[in-house]
Design a protein around this motif. Structure first.
Motif, short mmCIF file in Angstrom:
data_model
loop_
_atom_site.label_atom_id
_atom_site.label_comp_id
_atom_site.label_asym_id
_atom_site.label_seq_id
_atom_site.Cartn_x
_atom_site.Cartn_y
_atom_site.Cartn_z
N MET A 137 -4.36 -9.63 2.40
CA MET A 137 -4.27 -9.46 3.85
C MET A 137 -5.45 -10.11 4.57
SD MET A 137 -1.49 -7.76 4.06
CE MET A 137 -0.99 -8.62 2.58
N GLU B 19 1.89 1.03 9.03
CA GLU B 19 0.49 0.74 8.66
C GLU B 19 0.41 -0.47 7.72
OE1 GLU B 19 -1.70 5.08 8.99
OE2 GLU B 19 -0.44 4.67 7.26
N LEU C 269 0.68 -3.37 9.93
CA LEU C 269 -0.58 -3.58 10.67
C LEU C 269 -1.63 -4.22 9.77
CD1 LEU C 269 -0.85 -0.31 12.80
CD2 LEU C 269 -0.44 -2.63 13.62
N MET C 270 -1.66 -3.81 8.51
CA MET C 270 -2.60 -4.45 7.58
C MET C 270 -2.29 -5.94 7.44
SD MET C 270 -5.07 -2.71 6.59
CE MET C 270 -5.71 -3.87 5.36
N GLY C 271 -1.00 -6.28 7.54
CA GLY C 271 -0.62 -7.69 7.48
C GLY C 271 -1.27 -8.49 8.59
N LEU D 255 0.85 4.48 -0.20
CA LEU D 255 0.69 5.72 0.55
C LEU D 255 0.58 5.48 2.05
CD1 LEU D 255 -1.82 7.61 -1.78
CD2 LEU D 255 0.65 7.87 -1.65
N LEU D 256 0.41 4.23 2.46
CA LEU D 256 0.39 3.94 3.89
C LEU D 256 1.83 3.86 4.39
CD1 LEU D 256 -2.34 1.18 4.42
CD2 LEU D 256 -2.59 3.65 4.34
N GLN E 25 -5.98 1.99 -2.13
CA GLN E 25 -4.70 2.07 -2.84
C GLN E 25 -4.41 0.80 -3.62
OE1 GLN E 25 -1.64 3.17 0.01
NE2 GLN E 25 -3.10 4.55 0.96
N PHE F 52 0.87 -1.18 0.00
CA PHE F 52 0.00 0.00 0.00
C PHE F 52 0.91 1.22 0.00
CE2 PHE F 52 -2.07 -3.38 2.50
CZ PHE F 52 -3.04 -3.72 1.57
N ARG G 106 5.32 -8.07 6.08
CA ARG G 106 3.87 -7.89 6.16
C ARG G 106 3.17 -9.25 6.11
NH1 ARG G 106 0.50 -5.03 1.38
NH2 ARG G 106 1.33 -6.89 0.37
#
Lengths: 250, 291
Positions: free
Chosen positions: B182, A99, A102-104, A94-95, B174, A92, A151
């Motif tokens: 995920m 972050e 964390l999405m992982g 722009l994260l 995105q 991602f 991730r």
């Protein structure tokens, strides 16, 4: 070795009329590292995408920890315990790095465990800790590759699928990465299926290897036995149209 | 000077409503790549719900909250029942579908006896009140719009940067495939985004109700929200907010200083200027989109 965590039998994946994989069979014992080798277009990435749920197999069975997972969508596959480090990384951009990590851990609810794993990964990949607040899109290619792997590990997978993890990494970093993966296997019992162009690097840590050509498994066995064999050299060099010996790793 | 400040204040208030409708459009667009032409009508439905609930005896604040919650549910249902089946169809088909939803919503409301062709007013506890600062006057209706928009923007910022779901919405906007890997269920995420967007539309409707009254053509405000979103870059939430406010102020000034009719043209003149000078909008994303 332990019993099979992943068994694939008769797997066929088609792109329209074209069979990208046919009659692929694999047995992966728990805690093992399997290197999938083969030339470009041999079906390595297709195999990973089918296991990760992005491609729906036309035929065949995929049993993971005693459960059939063939045809499940990617979000269910992750929940079953398989994380995928895809070709192209799919970060991602722009994260921030943090972050992304964390999405992982999206499928997990244990906040304390997530923080512990974040700290552990940031010590294993110090650059990720240093750049935790930066957008992922600003990292170098190699750093992005490490982030993609970190991730995937945040989901605490039982099986990690990796597509060309050494791509874009300096040789030293690639070796470090493989050592880290090996450590995960020894300490956490992680099972790994890794697709690699760099056969020497992959076979160095793999227990098992399988060679794909034209969408079929043409050789399979303990990595050590394949390491020296002539056909590995042949298939590994399959991406070299002239079939000449490739220069040794820099 | 005081007259100008007064104009700007009024423009900001109306602009906030444009901004809220634009915000809903951009939210859905970023998450699902669907341009929702029915957003104005969702706002209209929210306003009608609030009117119905207050005339059923609910106090203003309770009716406000109930209208927002009910519209959120309606938004999620709309995604589940109408939009999910057409996911992956050509953009054109989906655009026609949202236009159709808008027209149907107007038709349905018009068909309800008592509601239909009439104009309703929403009773507020602060009707007729106003704030004064020196020579400046701000009606309570306008102050309510500005204050609620500010609070809502703060809440949305906290939501997107401080919660799991908010983070997942940003991530999926995105890279949808990355989010799937995920373990994010895109279908459920889309429902949540539509719910959020419809809730924001309902808030806009309830805020606008005391200013323009409630009628079936209220949804035409979408025609102002689209330019607002385009001015902001059509993909940026702060951009949609700024675009809406700029538009409200320009319109308000044009209506006062320029001849009759200029007010309605002003929005589109601003869009043309922005597109010519900064084609990506005022708030284009920092990094180019990955396709």
């Amino acid at each position: 070795m332990a019993e099979a965590i992943l068994s694939v039998a008769g797997l066929e994946v088609r792109y329209g009329a074209l069979a990208a994989l046919s009659a692929v069979g694999l047995e992966l014992p728990e805690g093992a590292i399997l290197a999938v080798l083969g030339a470009n277009g041999a079906g390595k990435t297709t195999l990973l995408r089918a296991l990760a749920g992005v491609l729906v197999p036309a035929r065949g069975t995929v049993v993971f920890r005693g459960r059939s997972i063939a045809g499940l969508p990617p979000e269910r596959i992750v929940r079953a315990g398989i994380s995928h480090v895809p070709e192209g990384r799919e970060l991602f951009p722009l994260l921030s790095v943090r972050e992304n990590l964390l999405m992982g851990a999206w499928i997990r609810r244990d906040a304390a465990g997530i923080e512990r794993d974040l700290a552990r990964l940031c010590s294993e990949f110090p650059v990720l800790g240093e750049r935790a607040r930066q957008p992922a899109g600003r990292l170098s290619g190699g750093e992005q590759q490490m982030l993609a792997i970190a991730r995937a590990l945040m989901a605490r997978p039982r099986l990690l699928l990796m597509d060309e993890p050494s791509l874009g990494l300096a040789p030293r970093l690639a070796r470090e990465l493989f050592r880290m993966i090996d450590r995960r296997r020894r300490e956490d019992g992680l099972t790994v299926l890794v697709v690699e162009q760099n056969a020497r690097l992959a076979l160095g840590i793999a227990d098992l290897a399988c060679v794909l050509a034209g969408g079929r498994v043409v050789a399979q066995g303990p990595a050590r036995s394949l390491l020296g064999e002539e056909f590995i050299r042949g298939f590994r060099l399959g991406d070299n149209p002239a079939g000449r010996t490739q220069a040794p790793e820099p | 000077m005081i007259e100008f400040v007064q104009l700007v204040l009024g423009g900001v208030a109306v602009g906030c409503v444009y901004a809220l409708v634009a915000l809903g459009i951009v939210l859905v667009y970023k998450a699902t790549e669907t341009v929702n032409f029915a957003q104005g009508e969702l706002m209209m439905l929210g306003a009608f719900l609030a009117v119905a609930l207050t005339s059923a005896g609910l106090p203003y604040w309770a009716a406000f909250a109930a209208a927002v919650v009910l519209m959120a549910l309606a938004g999620a249902a709309l995604e589940r029942v109408v939009l999910r089946p057409v996911l992956g169809r050509p953009q054109f088909a989906i655009v026609m579908l949202t236009l159709g939803i808008g027209l149907m919503a107007r038709g349905l409301v018009a068909a309800v006896p008592e509601w239909g062709a009439q104009t309703h007013s929403l009773e507020t506890p602060f009707a007729g009140a106003s704030l004064h600062a020196g020579e400046l006057t701000l009606s309570a209706d306008h102050a309510m719009v500005i204050a609620t928009t500010a609070v809502l923007c703060g809440a949305l910022t906290l939501f997107f940067h401080g919660t799991r779901l908010g983070l997942a919405m940003r991530a999926a906007s995105q890279n949808q495939l990355g989010a799937c890997y995920m373990g994010v269920s895109l279908a459920r995420l889309h429902s949540a985004v539509w719910a959020l967007s419809a809730a924001i539309a309902a808030i806009a409707g309830v805020l606008l109700a005391p200013i323009t009254f409630v009628h079936t053509n209220m949804g035409l405000i979408g025609l102002k929200a689209f330019p607002a979103a385009v001015i902001g870059g059509f993909g940026s939430l702060p951009g949609a907010l700024a675009g809406g406010i700029v538009l409200g102020v320009v319109e308000s000034a044009a209506g006062f200083y320029l001849p009759e009719g200029a007010k309605d043209v002003a929005a589109w003149v601003v869009v043309l200027l922005v597109l010519m000078l900064r084609p990506a909008g005022m708030f284009a994303d920092a990094a180019p989109r990955r396709v």
